[in-house]
Design a protein around this motif. Structure first.
Motif, PDB file in Angstrom:
ATOM      1  N   UNK A  26       0.841  -1.193   0.000  1.00 38.45           N
ATOM      2  CA  UNK A  26       0.000   0.000   0.000  1.00 38.45           C
ATOM      3  C   UNK A  26       0.879   1.248   0.000  1.00 38.45           C
ATOM      4  N   UNK A  27       0.420   2.239  -0.703  1.00 35.61           N
ATOM      5  CA  UNK A  27       1.178   3.477  -0.851  1.00 35.61           C
ATOM      6  C   UNK A  27       0.813   4.451   0.267  1.00 35.61           C
ATOM      7  N   UNK A  28       1.825   5.093   0.824  1.00 34.55           N
ATOM      8  CA  UNK A  28       1.613   6.101   1.856  1.00 34.55           C
ATOM      9  C   UNK A  28       2.079   7.436   1.272  1.00 34.55           C
ATOM     10  N   UNK A  29       1.126   8.276   0.905  1.00 38.23           N
ATOM     11  CA  UNK A  29       1.440   9.504   0.163  1.00 38.23           C
ATOM     12  C   UNK A  29       2.297  10.479   0.969  1.00 38.23           C
ATOM     13  N   UNK A  63       7.231  13.296   1.543  1.00 34.12           N
ATOM     14  CA  UNK A  63       8.266  13.821   2.441  1.00 34.12           C
ATOM     15  C   UNK A  63       9.659  13.338   2.024  1.00 34.12           C
ATOM     16  N   UNK A  64       9.756  12.104   1.520  1.00 28.76           N
ATOM     17  CA  UNK A  64      11.043  11.594   1.054  1.00 28.76           C
ATOM     18  C   UNK A  64      11.486  12.327  -0.216  1.00 28.76           C
ATOM     19  N   UNK A  65      10.569  12.519  -1.152  1.00 27.34           N
ATOM     20  CA  UNK A  65      10.887  13.279  -2.369  1.00 27.34           C
ATOM     21  C   UNK A  65      11.306  14.706  -2.020  1.00 27.34           C
ATOM     22  N   UNK A  66      10.570  15.324  -1.096  1.00 24.29           N
ATOM     23  CA  UNK A  66      10.876  16.686  -0.679  1.00 24.29           C
ATOM     24  C   UNK A  66      12.266  16.757  -0.050  1.00 24.29           C
ATOM     25  N   UNK A  67      12.597  15.792   0.810  1.00 25.98           N
ATOM     26  CA  UNK A  67      13.918  15.782   1.453  1.00 25.98           C
ATOM     27  C   UNK A  67      15.026  15.689   0.404  1.00 25.98           C
ATOM     28  N   UNK A  68      14.819  14.862  -0.613  1.00 23.59           N
ATOM     29  CA  UNK A  68      15.815  14.761  -1.681  1.00 23.59           C
ATOM     30  C   UNK A  68      16.008  16.083  -2.407  1.00 23.59           C
ATOM     31  N   UNK A  69      14.915  16.772  -2.647  1.00 21.10           N
ATOM     32  CA  UNK A  69      15.012  18.068  -3.324  1.00 21.10           C
ATOM     33  C   UNK A  69      15.619  19.133  -2.414  1.00 21.10           C
ATOM     34  N   UNK A 108      11.012  12.592  10.703  1.00 20.79           N
ATOM     35  CA  UNK A 108      10.020  12.431  11.769  1.00 20.79           C
ATOM     36  C   UNK A 108       8.784  11.676  11.297  1.00 20.79           C
ATOM     37  N   UNK A 109       8.376  11.879  10.050  1.00 16.58           N
ATOM     38  CA  UNK A 109       7.240  11.135   9.514  1.00 16.58           C
ATOM     39  C   UNK A 109       7.594   9.646   9.438  1.00 16.58           C
ATOM     40  N   UNK A 110       8.796   9.349   8.978  1.00 15.50           N
ATOM     41  CA  UNK A 110       9.234   7.950   8.917  1.00 15.50           C
ATOM     42  C   UNK A 110       9.357   7.370  10.324  1.00 15.50           C
ATOM     43  N   UNK A 111       9.923   8.147  11.254  1.00 14.52           N
ATOM     44  CA  UNK A 111      10.061   7.673  12.631  1.00 14.52           C
ATOM     45  C   UNK A 111       8.703   7.376  13.250  1.00 14.52           C
ATOM     46  N   UNK A 112       7.695   8.146  12.894  1.00 13.78           N
ATOM     47  CA  UNK A 112       6.350   7.944  13.437  1.00 13.78           C
ATOM     48  C   UNK A 112       5.789   6.570  13.063  1.00 13.78           C
ATOM     49  N   UNK A 113       6.273   6.003  11.966  1.00 14.85           N
ATOM     50  CA  UNK A 113       5.774   4.693  11.543  1.00 14.85           C
ATOM     51  C   UNK A 113       6.122   3.605  12.556  1.00 14.85           C
ATOM     52  N   UNK A 114       7.137   3.838  13.363  1.00 17.95           N
ATOM     53  CA  UNK A 114       7.524   2.877  14.397  1.00 17.95           C
ATOM     54  C   UNK A 114       7.137   3.335  15.790  1.00 17.95           C
ATOM     55  N   UNK A 119       2.554  18.936   1.803  1.00 16.52           N
ATOM     56  CA  UNK A 119       2.923  18.120   2.971  1.00 16.52           C
ATOM     57  C   UNK A 119       2.288  18.701   4.235  1.00 16.52           C
ATOM     58  N   UNK A 120       2.323  20.011   4.382  1.00 10.12           N
ATOM     59  CA  UNK A 120       1.725  20.662   5.554  1.00 10.12           C
ATOM     60  C   UNK A 120       0.231  20.347   5.627  1.00 10.12           C
ATOM     61  N   UNK A 121      -0.452  20.416   4.492  1.00  9.78           N
ATOM     62  CA  UNK A 121      -1.892  20.122   4.472  1.00  9.78           C
ATOM     63  C   UNK A 121      -2.158  18.664   4.853  1.00  9.78           C
ATOM     64  N   UNK A 122      -1.367  17.751   4.311  1.00  8.35           N
ATOM     65  CA  UNK A 122      -1.543  16.335   4.650  1.00  8.35           C
ATOM     66  C   UNK A 122      -1.313  16.091   6.138  1.00  8.35           C
ATOM     67  N   UNK A 123      -0.233  16.660   6.663  1.00 12.66           N
ATOM     68  CA  UNK A 123       0.053  16.492   8.094  1.00 12.66           C
ATOM     69  C   UNK A 123      -1.061  17.093   8.943  1.00 12.66           C
ATOM     70  N   UNK A 124      -1.551  18.250   8.545  1.00 12.00           N
ATOM     71  CA  UNK A 124      -2.629  18.900   9.279  1.00 12.00           C
ATOM     72  C   UNK A 124      -3.868  18.028   9.349  1.00 12.00           C
TER      73      UNK A 124
END
Length: 135
Positions: free
Chosen positions: A1-4, A9-15, A45-51, A98-103
């Motif tokens: 399953x895809x987690x948008x 956030x990963x794409x954004x970090x790369x950029x 932090x988003x990735x860390x939240x998964x655990x 990303x801000x809207x999704x997190x909100x």
């Protein structure tokens, strides 16, 4: 399953890493450091939240990511306003997404916390506006 939000956030970090290299090459080292730290912290932090150990821990990690996103927004807007700094191009649009999704995840419609969900810049200027008047 895809987690948008993870993907974005990963794409954004790369950029952000690529943009920070442009800042480094132009000798804007202090701003580079700030952009790189806050911009990559969002995804970390988003990735860390998964655990997360609990729902509260999960939400706490996402709130940290949310705050880092707002800090990153400041640095990106500063780059947009300054003629001496490189243009961050479409980073602001990606960050807003990303801000809207997190909100939506952190502050669902049933969460009516007045300080967080209805904070305006005028209230941030006057810390007394956060609290009801005495009596």
């Amino acid at each position: 399953s895809q987690n948008i939000v993870l993907d974005k956030s990963l794409d954004f970090a790369g950029q952000i890493v690529q943009f920070s290299e442009r800042l480094r090459k132009q000798k804007h080292l202090e701003i580079r450091s700030q952009v790189l730290r806050s911009g990559t912290s969002i995804g970390a932090n988003i990735f860390e939240a998964q655990g997360a150990e609990s729902k509260a821990d999960f939400r706490h990690k996402l709130k940290i990511a949310y705050k880092e996103a707002w800090e990153t927004k400041f640095w990106i807007k500063l780059c947009l306003k300054s003629e001496s700094l490189p243009n961050p191009e479409n980073l602001l649009d990606q960050l807003e997404s990303i801000i809207k999704l997190l909100g939506k995840i952190i502050f669902p419609p049933e969460d009516k916390h007045p300080i967080i969900s209805h904070l305006h810049i005028s209230e941030a200027i006057n810390p007394n506006s956060f609290y009801p008047p005495p009596g």
